[in-house]
Enzyme design. Structure first.
Site, mmCIF file in Angstrom:
data_model
loop_
_atom_site.group_PDB
_atom_site.id
_atom_site.type_symbol
_atom_site.label_atom_id
_atom_site.label_comp_id
_atom_site.label_asym_id
_atom_site.label_seq_id
_atom_site.Cartn_x
_atom_site.Cartn_y
_atom_site.Cartn_z
ATOM 1 N N HIS A 98 0.824 -1.211 0.000
ATOM 2 C CA HIS A 98 0.000 0.000 0.000
ATOM 3 C C HIS A 98 0.858 1.262 0.000
ATOM 4 C CE1 HIS A 98 -3.761 2.089 0.488
ATOM 5 N NE2 HIS A 98 -3.315 2.741 1.552
ATOM 6 N N ALA A 106 -2.354 -5.886 7.022
ATOM 7 C CA ALA A 106 -1.038 -5.283 7.314
ATOM 8 C C ALA A 106 -0.908 -3.933 6.609
ATOM 9 C CB ALA A 106 0.080 -6.226 6.859
ATOM 10 N N VAL A 159 1.563 -2.208 5.602
ATOM 11 C CA VAL A 159 2.495 -2.096 4.479
ATOM 12 C C VAL A 159 2.129 -3.040 3.335
ATOM 13 C CG1 VAL A 159 4.415 -1.392 5.947
ATOM 14 C CG2 VAL A 159 4.130 -3.813 5.367
ATOM 15 N N GLU A 160 1.048 -3.794 3.497
ATOM 16 C CA GLU A 160 0.669 -4.705 2.411
ATOM 17 C C GLU A 160 -0.659 -4.256 1.796
ATOM 18 O OE1 GLU A 160 1.856 -8.893 3.014
ATOM 19 O OE2 GLU A 160 2.566 -8.284 4.981
ATOM 20 N N MET A 161 -1.790 -4.837 2.208
ATOM 21 C CA MET A 161 -3.051 -4.464 1.575
ATOM 22 C C MET A 161 -3.809 -3.396 2.382
ATOM 23 S SD MET A 161 -3.815 -8.391 0.435
ATOM 24 C CE MET A 161 -5.208 -8.296 -0.675
#
Lengths: 333, 333
Positions: A84, A124, A126-128
């Site tokens: 993201h 998360a 830093v992910e989705m």
């Protein structure tokens, strides 16, 4: 067909038994992958759709398949994944292929199985970056999904438990049997070249198989990265220590599968080894105190490339349309 | 089967001719989509692999399919696409489905065909950010691609011309026949409900078909966005003006296809209309000076949803592995 007399039967039995012994010996460390058994095709199909659906991310453009790309090696082939708002994740994305065979999920094993794992990257930051409540609202608002949940679970109430259950069911099917090494394990002497065979001998005899074993050629234990020499890395990842808090488990990571390792570059939890040669060289020195010659490295790499199996053939999933009330993606939130 | 006498033949001919006339009338504005004709399956397959390959981007994580997602409506369903380093593009991604039927490519028509179009996003700094020379180096370094180029073109020298030629060949196959509206166009009276049929009557009689016509229900002309009232937008896009420099063509955009419009939200070149109701309402007022009632809006939208065709069924492509010398992705360059 000629009838066998008792001497013939004895010879036949002796050959069969020798061949079983040879087989057993070949399969001492590594066993052939078995094709996935699909028990609930509807659940697998729904899980596949969700695996490919970028609406499970806040931005609307990141799906599980973004970092675990099934057109590649079940990975994204970058050092550490980009999530993201283009944030770099802390570790290299492990392959989703054959991940069902691992003792636990994530490099530090913090999820006990694929179902528990699937929930993590969705929320998360830093992910989705998608709160679970919002993920559920989105999926619940898509009529084409609700129908499928109803058929599979008998009721149409969507929740994270069902979402991750179907994704895990799909991921369980992502095995890659049929590699040349498996053909050799199953008795086909011609499946490997002399160099590949020699490469495997070096791999086995120099101790790689102590950790890289089992049908997935890894994934069966946690081991310290840097046994004989410390592994120097700028990665903040501390491995098992982050889960257990035990000092002795600092920098212990799950041993990665070597299945399809030809496709899962770059290597290590920090993605710092660009090529297989480099990765094998470092592993030899740091884990085994062994400096492989160039010839040995070449042969081990040749062997490793025989672990590339058949990636599952699958139809590109067609995802159901959002409804007018489906919460819209917010790439900049 | 009974033999027909001459009176019977006359009746049969009369019915057939009435039915041809009815057909002609039904197809006055919009014609059914024809399935794609695949002339060179190997080239289509290679183009598909490249369409899905994120290695055509500097970051290694953006492919054509990221913004023209074939699991969705050939779009990304965000206002304006997110590209390299999370930059927002200036316009909403047009669908790749049925794009081969358009008079030109991009909202401003700056590319004359799909082949010319395919080159743009690869090197655009806010999209894939990949210099063409580097894109060619990457593809040329992947043995599994070189082989295919050699089979298709008779030599293994990769260049942008070949890369875009194969991608366009694949995109030519992305048509979506079989919508309920097409069934009706072809004579099936029961394919549409009364409301949907009425919606089409309003759509046709109030003038939408002046621009949204042809088999793609659009894509046949450039038109000014905001005819009777100006369209207010924060988008920097100036339409055709950017291509021709003619003041009269400021804010003239290619009329988008309405095929699968149910799947291609949000709408307009700036993606500012979230729902079909909103888009139709604005179009009616700005382009036709017509304020549709809620009932009319509902019926037009019901009609528009009958334009959803069959997205092509296809296997997920399996991409060839990079070589050790393949230039590696650089997400932060």
């Amino acid at each position: 067909m000629k009838r066998l007399n008792s001497a013939g039967i004895l010879i036949a039995l002796t050959i069969a038994s020798a061949s079983v012994n040879a087989m057993t010996e070949r399969q001492q460390w590594i066993q052939p992958l078995q094709p996935a058994e699909i028990k609930n095709p509807e659940k697998v199909e729904l899980g596949k759709q969700l695996f490919f659906d970028p609406r499970l991310s806040m931005s609307g453009i990141i799906s599980c398949n973004t970092c675990h790309n099934l057109s590649l090696g079940g990975v994204d082939n970058v050092k550490t994944s980009i999530g993201h708002k283009w944030q770099a994740g802390p570790v290299n994305a492990p392959t989703v292929f054959n991940s069902s065979l691992a003792i636990a999920q994530f490099w530090d094993g913090r999820a006990e199985d694929l179902k528990a794992q699937a929930a993590g990257p969705i929320e998360a930051a830093v992910e989705m970056a998608m709160p679970h409540t919002l993920a559920v609202d989105v999926i619940q608002s898509i009529p084409g999904y609700v129908e499928q949940f109803k058929r599979i679970y008998g009721n149409d109430k969507v929740d994270m438990d069902k979402i991750t259950d179907t994704i895990a069911e799909f991921e369980n099917t992502l095995v890659t049997p049929g590699s040349r090494f498996d053909l050799w394990l199953q008795g086909d002497d011609n499946a490997l070249t002399a160099d590949e065979r020699e490469g495997y001998d070096i791999f086995a005899s120099s101790g790689c198989v102590a950790c890289h074993n089992g049908p997935a050629v890894g994934g069966t234990s946690f081991q310290k990265m840097g046994v004989l020499e410390p592994y120097v890395s700028s990665s903040p990842a501390e491995g098992r220590f982050a889960v257990t808090g035990k000092d002795a488990e600092r920098f212990m990571f799950k041993v990665p599968t070597l299945r399809n390792v030809e496709l899962t570059y770059p290597y290590f939890h920090d993605g710092e080894a660009a090529t297989l040669e480099e990765a094998v060289d470092i592993m030899g020195r740091l884990q085994l105190g062994r400096q492989y010659s160039e010839d040995e490295l070449g042969k081990i790499v040749a062997f490793l490339k025989t672990l590339t199996g058949e990636r599952p053939a699958m139809a590109l999933p067609l995802l159901p349309a959002s409804g007018d009330k489906t919460p819209r993606p917010e790439p900049f939130r």
